[in-house]
Design a protein around this motif. Sequence first.
Motif, mmCIF file in Angstrom:
data_model
loop_
_atom_site.group_PDB
_atom_site.id
_atom_site.type_symbol
_atom_site.label_atom_id
_atom_site.label_comp_id
_atom_site.label_asym_id
_atom_site.label_seq_id
_atom_site.Cartn_x
_atom_site.Cartn_y
_atom_site.Cartn_z
ATOM 1 N N TYR A 149 37.405 48.829 41.192
ATOM 2 C CA TYR A 149 37.907 47.454 41.286
ATOM 3 C C TYR A 149 38.532 46.984 39.978
ATOM 4 N N TYR A 150 37.915 47.275 38.858
ATOM 5 C CA TYR A 150 38.420 46.836 37.557
ATOM 6 C C TYR A 150 39.815 47.385 37.295
ATOM 7 N N PHE A 151 40.005 48.686 37.507
ATOM 8 C CA PHE A 151 41.284 49.311 37.208
ATOM 9 C C PHE A 151 42.365 48.865 38.191
ATOM 10 N N ARG A 152 41.983 48.658 39.455
ATOM 11 C CA ARG A 152 42.960 48.168 40.422
ATOM 12 C C ARG A 152 43.384 46.746 40.079
ATOM 13 N N LEU A 153 42.426 45.931 39.664
ATOM 14 C CA LEU A 153 42.725 44.555 39.299
ATOM 15 C C LEU A 153 43.591 44.514 38.047
ATOM 16 N N LEU A 154 43.321 45.408 37.117
ATOM 17 C CA LEU A 154 44.062 45.458 35.861
ATOM 18 C C LEU A 154 45.531 45.779 36.101
ATOM 19 N N GLN A 155 45.798 46.650 37.069
ATOM 20 C CA GLN A 155 47.159 47.102 37.313
ATOM 21 C C GLN A 155 47.898 46.258 38.344
ATOM 22 N N SER A 156 47.184 45.399 39.024
ATOM 23 C CA SER A 156 47.788 44.644 40.114
ATOM 24 C C SER A 156 48.592 43.455 39.598
ATOM 25 N N GLN A 157 49.728 43.217 40.258
ATOM 26 C CA GLN A 157 50.514 42.014 39.975
ATOM 27 C C GLN A 157 50.188 40.889 40.956
ATOM 28 N N ALA A 158 49.306 41.177 41.881
ATOM 29 C CA ALA A 158 48.852 40.160 42.847
ATOM 30 C C ALA A 158 47.329 40.177 42.846
ATOM 31 N N LYS A 159 46.759 39.750 41.719
ATOM 32 C CA LYS A 159 45.319 39.859 41.528
ATOM 33 C C LYS A 159 44.523 39.073 42.558
ATOM 34 N N ASP A 160 45.068 37.954 43.014
ATOM 35 C CA ASP A 160 44.326 37.148 43.982
ATOM 36 C C ASP A 160 44.113 37.902 45.290
ATOM 37 N N VAL A 161 45.056 38.777 45.660
ATOM 38 C CA VAL A 161 44.911 39.572 46.881
ATOM 39 C C VAL A 161 43.747 40.544 46.733
ATOM 40 N N GLY A 191 52.202 58.896 41.837
ATOM 41 C CA GLY A 191 53.350 58.035 42.067
ATOM 42 C C GLY A 191 53.053 56.663 42.601
ATOM 43 N N LEU A 192 51.891 56.093 42.289
ATOM 44 C CA LEU A 192 51.595 54.741 42.750
ATOM 45 C C LEU A 192 52.598 53.756 42.146
ATOM 46 N N SER A 193 53.106 52.863 42.969
ATOM 47 C CA SER A 193 54.080 51.888 42.518
ATOM 48 C C SER A 193 53.469 50.950 41.488
ATOM 49 N N GLN A 194 54.247 50.587 40.476
ATOM 50 C CA GLN A 194 53.744 49.722 39.416
ATOM 51 C C GLN A 194 53.525 48.294 39.883
ATOM 52 N N ASN A 195 54.224 47.871 40.946
ATOM 53 C CA ASN A 195 54.032 46.498 41.422
ATOM 54 C C ASN A 195 53.136 46.451 42.650
ATOM 55 N N SER A 196 52.333 47.486 42.813
ATOM 56 C CA SER A 196 51.400 47.524 43.934
ATOM 57 C C SER A 196 50.315 46.479 43.755
ATOM 58 N N LYS A 197 49.854 45.934 44.886
ATOM 59 C CA LYS A 197 48.756 44.971 44.808
ATOM 60 C C LYS A 197 47.444 45.660 44.504
ATOM 61 N N PHE A 198 47.370 46.970 44.789
ATOM 62 C CA PHE A 198 46.177 47.762 44.539
ATOM 63 C C PHE A 198 44.962 47.239 45.300
ATOM 64 N N SER A 199 45.194 46.725 46.496
ATOM 65 C CA SER A 199 44.058 46.447 47.374
ATOM 66 C C SER A 199 43.567 47.788 47.880
ATOM 67 N N GLU A 200 42.320 47.833 48.372
ATOM 68 C CA GLU A 200 41.771 49.110 48.821
ATOM 69 C C GLU A 200 42.562 49.665 49.998
ATOM 70 N N THR A 201 42.983 48.773 50.913
ATOM 71 C CA THR A 201 43.736 49.223 52.073
ATOM 72 C C THR A 201 45.053 49.847 51.647
ATOM 73 N N GLU A 202 45.760 49.166 50.751
ATOM 74 C CA GLU A 202 47.044 49.687 50.279
ATOM 75 C C GLU A 202 46.848 50.932 49.438
ATOM 76 N N LEU A 203 45.811 50.927 48.621
ATOM 77 C CA LEU A 203 45.528 52.085 47.771
ATOM 78 C C LEU A 203 45.323 53.331 48.621
ATOM 79 N N GLU A 204 44.552 53.197 49.688
ATOM 80 C CA GLU A 204 44.284 54.340 50.554
ATOM 81 C C GLU A 204 45.575 54.868 51.176
ATOM 82 N N SER A 205 46.421 53.961 51.667
ATOM 83 C CA SER A 205 47.664 54.374 52.299
ATOM 84 C C SER A 205 48.597 55.056 51.309
#
Length: 350
Positions: A149-161, A191-205
């Motif tokens: 969660y920490y690393f996904r939140l750190l990289q996310s541009q949509a932290k509220d999501v 190759g994860l996109s830099q502007n990814s929201k990094f939610s778990e659902t999106e991360l898995e896909s």
Amino acid sequence: MKYAQIHNSKDIVADIKLIIEKVKQQAYSSINSLMIQSYWLVGRRIVEEEQGGSSRAEYGKALLQNLSSSLTPIYGNSYSARRLQDYRQFYLYFKDIEIWHSRVPNLTWTHFRELLTVSDAEARNWYMHEASKEMWSVRTLHRNISSQYYFRLLQSQAKDVVVDEMKRITAPMQGDKLEFIKNPVVAEFLGLSQNSKFSETELESVIITHLQKFIMELGKGYAFVARQQHIRTDMGDFYIDLVFYNYILKCFMLIDLKTEQISHQDVGQMDMYIRMYDELKRTEGDNPTIGLILCSRTSEDMARYSMLKDNDRLFQAKYLTYLPTKEELKKEIEQQKEIFRLQQECDSLN
């Protein structure tokens, strides 16, 4: 407990329940504080003994085993070699426990034990303070660490999501107070996109998509068979994330992605998949099916004690959502190699 804090009402049952609950809560808090202090002191003493003895890793392992042999008959499994290693690590991670605990007084020893699994110091401190501030249960903390969660939140541009998803998933837990297989797979490298929201659902896909491309680019005889392949059983419907066939190895390879730490249910599910594939899909001339569970946290105990043990067809591997430093990657690879060794080594009792 100050007696003045307890005010009588007209309901004697309610009053007595309140008294009991307050006393139990304070007793639990006191025991927890003493437990944390005790384990920290034990850890410090172990480190001091190691510093006064040999610097070899073998010496440290022998020390913990000898201590465990002396202590467990008297004090039980709280002083097994594995627990003693936890206390040692506890001291090394939190050198001044009085300062740390004063900042997060509501965290229990079980919270701290979860924090010991986080090797990155910044992430560990963030999880600790966030768990205290947000009153996370141990199950919530465990899940957030497992899902990175920490690393996904750190990289996310949509932290509220990401935050909203975490709160929604962990809400039920808050009610509960009382060589490519052996190495980690770095999601950023895939190759994860830099502007990814990094939610778990999106991360898995995204991981599945890039893992599919990654394996196909390896060459080595891989042919893509299916994604989210539907398997119907009398227990319900299952979906295998990725299926490949390797015409050099002459076998199917199944990959299942988990956004949390590997569990025995995950191992059992993959074991079922490869058995079903062997029976329903494997043809004459094919070798046995291989299964890979890709997860955010691997487990030495799972490699040692589960169906992974001595199994050359079933593997666990770890992915990361951030690109580690050279030192972190080296340490991670060595850890995964050790897990692979534990899985493959023959049981000394046999």
